[in-house]
Design a protein around this motif. Structure first.
Motif, PDB file in Angstrom:
ATOM      1  N   ASP A 170       0.646  -0.930  -0.375  1.00 29.89           N
ATOM      2  CA  ASP A 170      -0.221   0.136  -0.404  1.00 29.89           C
ATOM      3  C   ASP A 170       1.134   1.056   0.219  1.00 29.89           C
ATOM      4  O   ASP A 170       0.228   2.568  -0.676  1.00 29.89           O
ATOM      5  N   ILE A 171       2.095   1.274  -0.031  1.00 27.39           N
ATOM      6  CA  ILE A 171       3.638   2.646   0.709  1.00 27.39           C
ATOM      7  C   ILE A 171       3.337   3.476  -0.288  1.00 27.39           C
ATOM      8  O   ILE A 171       3.046   4.208  -0.898  1.00 27.39           O
ATOM      9  N   HIS A 172       3.763   2.543  -1.955  1.00 26.78           N
ATOM     10  CA  HIS A 172       3.933   3.169  -2.701  1.00 26.78           C
ATOM     11  C   HIS A 172       3.131   3.663  -3.920  1.00 26.78           C
ATOM     12  O   HIS A 172       2.970   5.166  -4.072  1.00 26.78           O
ATOM     13  N   PRO A 173       1.314   3.104  -3.591  1.00 28.66           N
ATOM     14  CA  PRO A 173       0.768   3.798  -4.343  1.00 28.66           C
ATOM     15  C   PRO A 173       0.036   5.335  -3.483  1.00 28.66           C
ATOM     16  O   PRO A 173      -0.562   6.330  -4.157  1.00 28.66           O
ATOM     17  N   LYS A 178      10.513   6.893  -3.830  1.00 30.05           N
ATOM     18  CA  LYS A 178      11.106   5.517  -4.489  1.00 30.05           C
ATOM     19  C   LYS A 178      11.967   4.587  -3.632  1.00 30.05           C
ATOM     20  O   LYS A 178      13.043   4.763  -3.614  1.00 30.05           O
ATOM     21  N   VAL A 179      11.123   4.382  -2.348  1.00 34.41           N
ATOM     22  CA  VAL A 179      12.252   3.726  -1.049  1.00 34.41           C
ATOM     23  C   VAL A 179      11.170   1.667  -0.978  1.00 34.41           C
ATOM     24  O   VAL A 179      10.030   1.815  -1.536  1.00 34.41           O
ATOM     25  N   LEU A 180      11.898   0.861  -0.001  1.00 31.29           N
ATOM     26  CA  LEU A 180      11.255   0.289   0.206  1.00 31.29           C
ATOM     27  C   LEU A 180      12.087  -0.736   1.543  1.00 31.29           C
ATOM     28  O   LEU A 180      12.626  -0.180   2.155  1.00 31.29           O
TER      29      LEU A 180
END
Length: 452
Positions: A170-173, A178-180
């Motif tokens: 859910d985090i990127h949307p 641009k992190v992981l």
């Protein structure tokens, strides 16, 4: 390991002391008799008097049997030549200290041709150390990869964080950052999370990304309780200031620099058009207050005098509510500094030594020449490893189709100086650097991450 150090100045001596403590066989070369005498009187190392760039002197120091040569003399040209000669004598790893910014760029471009395993610019390394503190005051750990192109930042999720209850997918949307999130430590257990893993308050997370994206993500989710640093006041306009200001401006911070030398002010303004440069004496309280000391989110004392930096930082601590940092190069000030309340002190030689010693420790854990960096995370439960890709059989395969072993994650791909957070359709290319995070402890080369 058998290690030769060319140069017995502040950095060379500190390296010899630390590495000999770690049970390495250390040989020091220096052309000054008094330095050789000091080294042999205080350390359990072998010492050779002479020019470290000389073929004959290196032979007499037994360089052909060394695993690593570190060139830390006061001259960049000599350091580069030391490494070239050592490489010709068969030394597998060489490290050069290079301070001139013009040389730094060329050395990075010609690293393979010169046979360098690593080059380090002390002033740039110091600036990177300071910028990490300013971006993440509450970070429990910040580990750089590929000369700072990527970082792994460890943070604890506080109560009320917008990350609580969110899944990794859910985090990127939502944030477009641009992190992981590569590792989550919960109840003493380290987990490499999948997309459906939900975060909770109290989780300790390790995030991989470029410095700019890390800073942006941290501000978006309000990860830290500290006030975000947006206005930075720097006193002094040396090389560290130029490197630091560039990094901070690139991250969207506002930078004001106070320097009393008019010529330096003009030079630094040419290098840093977006910075505000004030010509004045930054050691005077009235000038500091006039230039916004009390409103600054961070104050960094970077003059050429340790005493001035200490006085500025102590005064700033009584006036400013922000982070206060001082560059202090002489270790004999340490007993005094412990009582000042200054938030952070940095020592250029200390940062340089720390970086090189870390490389040496990574060498000890390396089973393959393609492993460039290794960090132990979460109290040793997890390893973060940077590999250089060199003709691997899985090139050109989408990451979603790679036969990765359980407990392995490809966290980032470093390509042409940029950090790529890979998606399922991205592919690994030859000469990429790849950051792998794993709970396994038998990964010595890139091929070990794949199912056999």
């Amino acid at each position: 390991m058998n290690i030769v150090i060319a140069g017995a100045g502040k950095v060379g001596y500190s390296l010899a002391r630390q590495l000999s403590k770690e049970n390495h066989d250390v040989t020091v070369i220096d052309c000054k008799p008094e330095r050789i005498e000091y080294v042999t009187s205080n350390l359990d190392v072998f010492a050779v008097l002479g020019n470290g760039a000389s073929f004959e002197i290196q032979k007499s120091a037994g360089v052909e049997n060394a695993h690593l040569l570190i060139a830390a003399t006061s001259m960049d040209e000599v350091n580069i030549l030391c490494c070239i000669v050592a490489k010709k004598l068969g030394v597998p790893h060489t490290i050069a200290r290079v301070r001139n910014p013009d040389y730094t760029k060329q050395v990075l471009f010609l690293r393979d041709e010169l046979g360098l395993s690593m080059s380090i610019n002390p002033e740039q390394a110091t600036a990177e150390e300071i910028s990490r503190v300013l971006r993440f005051p509450s970070a429990t750990k910040v580990e750089p990869f590929a000369k700072g192109a990527a970082e792994m930042v460890e943070l604890r999720i506080p109560d009320g964080s917008p990350l609580c209850g969110m899944t990794i997918s859910d985090i990127h949307p939502k944030y477009k950052a641009k992190v992981l999130i590569s590792v989550v430590e919960r109840n003493g257990r380290a987990i490499i999370p999948g997309g459906d893993f939900a975060l909770k308050a109290g989780d300790r997370i390790s995030i991989v990304g470029s410095p700019r994206e890390q800073s942006r993500f941290s501000q978006l989710v309000s990860m830290k309780k500290d006030k975000a640093v947006r206005n930075v006041l720097i006193i002094g306009a040396g090389k560290v200031t130029v490197y630091l200001a560039r990094q901070l401006l690139d991250m969207g911070m506002r930078v004001k620099i106070i320097e009393q030398d008019r010529e330096k002010c003009l030079q630094i303004k040419n290098h840093l058009e977006k910075a505000t440069v004030v010509c004045g004496d930054g050691t005077k309280p009235d000038i500091l207050m006039e230039e916004g000391l009390s409103q600054a989110d961070a104050v960094v004392a970077l003059t050429g005098m340790d005493e001035s930096n200490i006085i500025i930082a102590v005064y700033a601590k009584t006036v400013s509510g922000g982070v206060v940092i001082a560059k202090v190069n002489e270790s004999h000030f340490d007993p005094v500094l412990e009582k000042t309340g200054i938030d952070v002190t940095v020592q250029t030689a200390g940062v340089t030594v720390q970086r090189i010693v870390h490389y040496v420790r990574a060498m000890e854990n390396t089973k393959s020449s393609t492993m460039e960096t290794l960090y132990l995370l979460n109290d040793g439960k997890v390893e973060a490893i940077q590999f250089k890709v060199n003709g691997d059989s899985h090139l050109g395969v989408p990451i979603k189709d790679l036969p990765l072993r359980p407990g392995v994650q490809i966290s980032a791909i470093l390509r042409e100086g940029k950090c790529l957070i890979p998606g399922g359709n991205d592919q690994i290319r030859n000469r990429d650097d790849v950051i792998v995070v794993t709970t396994l402890h038998d990964i010595g080369q890139l091929s070990d991450i794949f199912e056999r």
